[in-house]
Each structure stands twice: as C-alpha cells, then as structure tokens.
Design a protein around this motif. Sequence first.
Motif, PDB file in Angstrom:
ATOM      1  N   LEU A 182       0.838  -1.192   0.000  1.00 40.23           N
ATOM      2  CA  LEU A 182       0.000   0.000   0.000  1.00 40.23           C
ATOM      3  C   LEU A 182       0.874   1.243   0.000  1.00 40.23           C
ATOM      4  O   LEU A 182       1.828   1.342   0.779  1.00 40.23           O
ATOM      5  CB  LEU A 182      -0.901  -0.009   1.243  1.00 40.23           C
ATOM      6  N   LEU A 183       0.563   2.180  -0.853  1.00 39.54           N
ATOM      7  CA  LEU A 183       1.202   3.493  -0.876  1.00 39.54           C
ATOM      8  C   LEU A 183       0.077   4.500  -0.725  1.00 39.54           C
ATOM      9  O   LEU A 183      -0.829   4.556  -1.551  1.00 39.54           O
ATOM     10  CB  LEU A 183       1.951   3.722  -2.187  1.00 39.54           C
ATOM     11  N   LEU A 184       0.105   5.285   0.363  1.00 38.73           N
ATOM     12  CA  LEU A 184      -1.009   6.162   0.706  1.00 38.73           C
ATOM     13  C   LEU A 184      -0.496   7.550   1.065  1.00 38.73           C
ATOM     14  O   LEU A 184       0.576   7.688   1.665  1.00 38.73           O
ATOM     15  CB  LEU A 184      -1.757   5.557   1.901  1.00 38.73           C
ATOM     16  N   ARG A 185      -1.258   8.551   0.720  1.00 38.62           N
ATOM     17  CA  ARG A 185      -0.958   9.924   1.145  1.00 38.62           C
ATOM     18  C   ARG A 185      -2.235  10.471   1.778  1.00 38.62           C
ATOM     19  O   ARG A 185      -3.294  10.444   1.160  1.00 38.62           O
ATOM     20  CB  ARG A 185      -0.545  10.783  -0.029  1.00 38.62           C
ATOM     21  N   GLU A 186      -2.113  10.937   3.020  1.00 40.06           N
ATOM     22  CA  GLU A 186      -3.270  11.496   3.727  1.00 40.06           C
ATOM     23  C   GLU A 186      -2.866  12.741   4.489  1.00 40.06           C
ATOM     24  O   GLU A 186      -1.675  13.013   4.664  1.00 40.06           O
ATOM     25  CB  GLU A 186      -3.887  10.457   4.659  1.00 40.06           C
ATOM     26  N   ASP A 187      -3.855  13.482   4.964  1.00 39.26           N
ATOM     27  CA  ASP A 187      -3.563  14.758   5.609  1.00 39.26           C
ATOM     28  C   ASP A 187      -3.054  14.644   7.049  1.00 39.26           C
ATOM     29  O   ASP A 187      -2.506  15.599   7.573  1.00 39.26           O
ATOM     30  CB  ASP A 187      -4.762  15.696   5.543  1.00 39.26           C
ATOM     31  N   VAL A 188      -3.177  13.502   7.711  1.00 37.87           N
ATOM     32  CA  VAL A 188      -2.687  13.353   9.080  1.00 37.87           C
ATOM     33  C   VAL A 188      -1.298  12.704   9.111  1.00 37.87           C
ATOM     34  O   VAL A 188      -0.371  13.234   9.710  1.00 37.87           O
ATOM     35  CB  VAL A 188      -3.681  12.543   9.942  1.00 37.87           C
ATOM     36  N   LEU A 189      -1.143  11.553   8.466  1.00 36.47           N
ATOM     37  CA  LEU A 189       0.132  10.831   8.499  1.00 36.47           C
ATOM     38  C   LEU A 189       1.072  11.201   7.352  1.00 36.47           C
ATOM     39  O   LEU A 189       2.223  10.778   7.349  1.00 36.47           O
ATOM     40  CB  LEU A 189      -0.109   9.325   8.475  1.00 36.47           C
ATOM     41  N   GLY A 190       0.604  11.958   6.386  1.00 34.47           N
ATOM     42  CA  GLY A 190       1.434  12.275   5.225  1.00 34.47           C
ATOM     43  C   GLY A 190       1.543  11.062   4.323  1.00 34.47           C
ATOM     44  O   GLY A 190       0.598  10.313   4.148  1.00 34.47           O
ATOM     45  N   ARG A 191       2.749  10.838   3.793  1.00 29.45           N
ATOM     46  CA  ARG A 191       2.965   9.658   2.944  1.00 29.45           C
ATOM     47  C   ARG A 191       3.232   8.445   3.824  1.00 29.45           C
ATOM     48  O   ARG A 191       4.005   8.520   4.760  1.00 29.45           O
ATOM     49  CB  ARG A 191       4.141   9.868   2.011  1.00 29.45           C
ATOM     50  N   ALA A 192       2.606   7.340   3.457  1.00 29.81           N
ATOM     51  CA  ALA A 192       2.788   6.112   4.234  1.00 29.81           C
ATOM     52  C   ALA A 192       2.815   4.916   3.289  1.00 29.81           C
ATOM     53  O   ALA A 192       2.122   4.894   2.279  1.00 29.81           O
ATOM     54  CB  ALA A 192       1.650   5.950   5.242  1.00 29.81           C
ATOM     55  N   THR A 193       3.634   3.948   3.634  1.00 31.92           N
ATOM     56  CA  THR A 193       3.673   2.688   2.902  1.00 31.92           C
ATOM     57  C   THR A 193       3.456   1.556   3.887  1.00 31.92           C
ATOM     58  O   THR A 193       3.752   1.693   5.080  1.00 31.92           O
ATOM     59  CB  THR A 193       5.023   2.479   2.181  1.00 31.92           C
ATOM     60  N   GLN A 194       2.943   0.454   3.382  1.00 29.64           N
ATOM     61  CA  GLN A 194       2.706  -0.693   4.251  1.00 29.64           C
ATOM     62  C   GLN A 194       2.656  -1.968   3.417  1.00 29.64           C
ATOM     63  O   GLN A 194       2.039  -1.990   2.357  1.00 29.64           O
ATOM     64  CB  GLN A 194       1.383  -0.535   4.996  1.00 29.64           C
ATOM     65  N   LEU A 195       3.318  -2.997   3.896  1.00 37.51           N
ATOM     66  CA  LEU A 195       3.190  -4.340   3.330  1.00 37.51           C
ATOM     67  C   LEU A 195       2.301  -5.131   4.275  1.00 37.51           C
ATOM     68  O   LEU A 195       2.442  -5.026   5.494  1.00 37.51           O
ATOM     69  CB  LEU A 195       4.553  -5.014   3.213  1.00 37.51           C
ATOM     70  N   HIS A 196       1.374  -5.891   3.736  1.00 37.69           N
ATOM     71  CA  HIS A 196       0.504  -6.695   4.595  1.00 37.69           C
ATOM     72  C   HIS A 196       0.129  -8.005   3.935  1.00 37.69           C
ATOM     73  O   HIS A 196       0.141  -8.142   2.720  1.00 37.69           O
ATOM     74  CB  HIS A 196      -0.740  -5.921   5.047  1.00 37.69           C
ATOM     75  N   GLY A 197      -0.176  -8.980   4.787  1.00 40.16           N
ATOM     76  CA  GLY A 197      -0.631 -10.287   4.335  1.00 40.16           C
ATOM     77  C   GLY A 197      -2.145 -10.309   4.240  1.00 40.16           C
ATOM     78  O   GLY A 197      -2.826  -9.585   4.954  1.00 40.16           O
ATOM     79  N   ILE A 198      -2.645 -11.164   3.366  1.00 36.85           N
ATOM     80  CA  ILE A 198      -4.084 -11.270   3.155  1.00 36.85           C
ATOM     81  C   ILE A 198      -4.485 -12.745   3.224  1.00 36.85           C
ATOM     82  O   ILE A 198      -3.851 -13.593   2.603  1.00 36.85           O
ATOM     83  CB  ILE A 198      -4.487 -10.716   1.776  1.00 36.85           C
ATOM     84  N   ALA A 199      -5.531 -13.038   3.996  1.00 37.03           N
ATOM     85  CA  ALA A 199      -6.140 -14.368   4.036  1.00 37.03           C
ATOM     86  C   ALA A 199      -7.640 -14.154   3.943  1.00 37.03           C
ATOM     87  O   ALA A 199      -8.195 -13.333   4.676  1.00 37.03           O
ATOM     88  CB  ALA A 199      -5.780 -15.100   5.318  1.00 37.03           C
ATOM     89  N   GLY A 200      -8.285 -14.855   3.024  1.00 36.82           N
ATOM     90  CA  GLY A 200      -9.701 -14.578   2.858  1.00 36.82           C
ATOM     91  C   GLY A 200     -10.516 -15.730   2.322  1.00 36.82           C
ATOM     92  O   GLY A 200     -10.006 -16.787   1.960  1.00 36.82           O
ATOM     93  N   VAL A 201     -11.814 -15.471   2.279  1.00 39.67           N
ATOM     94  CA  VAL A 201     -12.800 -16.400   1.745  1.00 39.67           C
ATOM     95  C   VAL A 201     -13.583 -15.649   0.675  1.00 39.67           C
ATOM     96  O   VAL A 201     -13.928 -14.484   0.848  1.00 39.67           O
ATOM     97  CB  VAL A 201     -13.763 -16.895   2.847  1.00 39.67           C
ATOM     98  N   ARG A 202     -13.849 -16.349  -0.409  1.00 41.21           N
ATOM     99  CA  ARG A 202     -14.553 -15.750  -1.539  1.00 41.21           C
ATOM    100  C   ARG A 202     -15.751 -16.625  -1.863  1.00 41.21           C
ATOM    101  O   ARG A 202     -15.608 -17.823  -2.131  1.00 41.21           O
ATOM    102  CB  ARG A 202     -13.589 -15.696  -2.719  1.00 41.21           C
ATOM    103  N   LEU A 203     -16.954 -16.062  -1.822  1.00 39.23           N
ATOM    104  CA  LEU A 203     -18.193 -16.771  -2.148  1.00 39.23           C
ATOM    105  C   LEU A 203     -18.652 -16.281  -3.506  1.00 39.23           C
ATOM    106  O   LEU A 203     -18.855 -15.088  -3.694  1.00 39.23           O
ATOM    107  CB  LEU A 203     -19.273 -16.483  -1.102  1.00 39.23           C
ATOM    108  N   GLY A 204     -18.788 -17.198  -4.452  1.00 37.31           N
ATOM    109  CA  GLY A 204     -19.105 -16.759  -5.802  1.00 37.31           C
ATOM    110  C   GLY A 204     -20.151 -17.590  -6.493  1.00 37.31           C
ATOM    111  O   GLY A 204     -20.475 -18.709  -6.092  1.00 37.31           O
ATOM    112  N   LEU A 205     -20.656 -17.006  -7.571  1.00 43.39           N
ATOM    113  CA  LEU A 205     -21.585 -17.679  -8.450  1.00 43.39           C
ATOM    114  C   LEU A 205     -21.137 -17.393  -9.870  1.00 43.39           C
ATOM    115  O   LEU A 205     -21.127 -16.244 -10.302  1.00 43.39           O
ATOM    116  CB  LEU A 205     -23.018 -17.191  -8.242  1.00 43.39           C
TER     117      LEU A 205
END
Length: 174
Positions: free
Chosen positions: A103-126
């Motif tokens: 993630l690369l984000l720019r906001e008015d409180v933290l300024g520029r921020a980067t973050q790496l994160h893991g994702i685990a999920g479930v997907r329900l589809g048709l």
Amino acid sequence: LGAVMGFVDYQLRGHDRIGFTYGLVWGRQLRGTLHLFAGYDFVLTTTGDVEPDGTREEIHGSGHRLTAGLRYAVLTTMLGRPDDVSGIRLRPHVDVALGGAGLLLREDVLGRATQLHGIAGVRLGLEVVRAATLGESDAPPRTRGAVDIHFRIDAIAADRQVGWQFAVGVEWAK
C-alpha cells in the motif's frame, strides 16, 4: 479480468483507518481449481481514529495498493443440465485465498505512508456459464464465456494488527 469495489478497515502506523477501494483484478488458472491472482486497488481513506468525545477523525487520503496471491476452490458444484434449452448453467463456489499486498497512501494526518501486509480470505461466488462452452467435462475449473460474481471477506495483517476488507466483484473469462 474483473472489477472489484469494497470497504476496508485497517491499521496504519498504529492508527485506525477506514476507506473504500475500487480496483481491477486479474486471474490465471494454474492447475485444477488453483488460481493465481493479481490486483490493483485505488484506496480512498475517509475516517480515522476515534476521538475522546466518541466521534471519528475526518481523514482525507488516497493511495494505491497492489495485491497478489493464490486462490483455491474448496467447494464447487455445477447446477443445471448440459442440454438445458437456456444454454446457461450456474456454478456456485467457495474459494480460500492467501496473498500479500503493498500500500502506498498519502493522507492529511500521516502524510505519505507505505505498508506491506498479508491477506487471508474467503470468496463466495456464483459463476454463470454458457452451456455450449463446457465441452465434455461437467465441472471444468474455468470456462470460456463465463461471468463470475463474488463476495469476498479478507483479513489484512500488518504490524501485528489485523484489519478487514469486504468486497464485491465481477470477473469475466474470454
């Protein structure tokens, strides 16, 4: 190729953030029901930490997130007969996914921020499939001319914090 939009609640540098995501997703069948996926999301951050008076901070920010991972169908079936006059069959499915994102984000409180994160999920589809594209197999892992509508719930882990993402999307196969 597909389009996804969702709601995300995550931690960034120890601060709570809530936002909306709008993105594109691409997938490729590797083997059987195992798929590789990659995606791009535009992220709009809308609120932040809870203030002492119980209200939330009004945060304005935006950024970009790239994701990649593996998705595996744990439950799938085919509904409808191959010789049905409508020419359409339905394939409900439940997938699990593991991956990572940057993630690369720019906001008015933290300024520029980067973050790496893991994702685990479930997907329900048709998946809506034209019967004429199925061929001999009753339940192929992916077919031509199919449209897949899905709802996804992901846990997002970064910096010993867990956030959540809820998204709806649609993918289509050529």
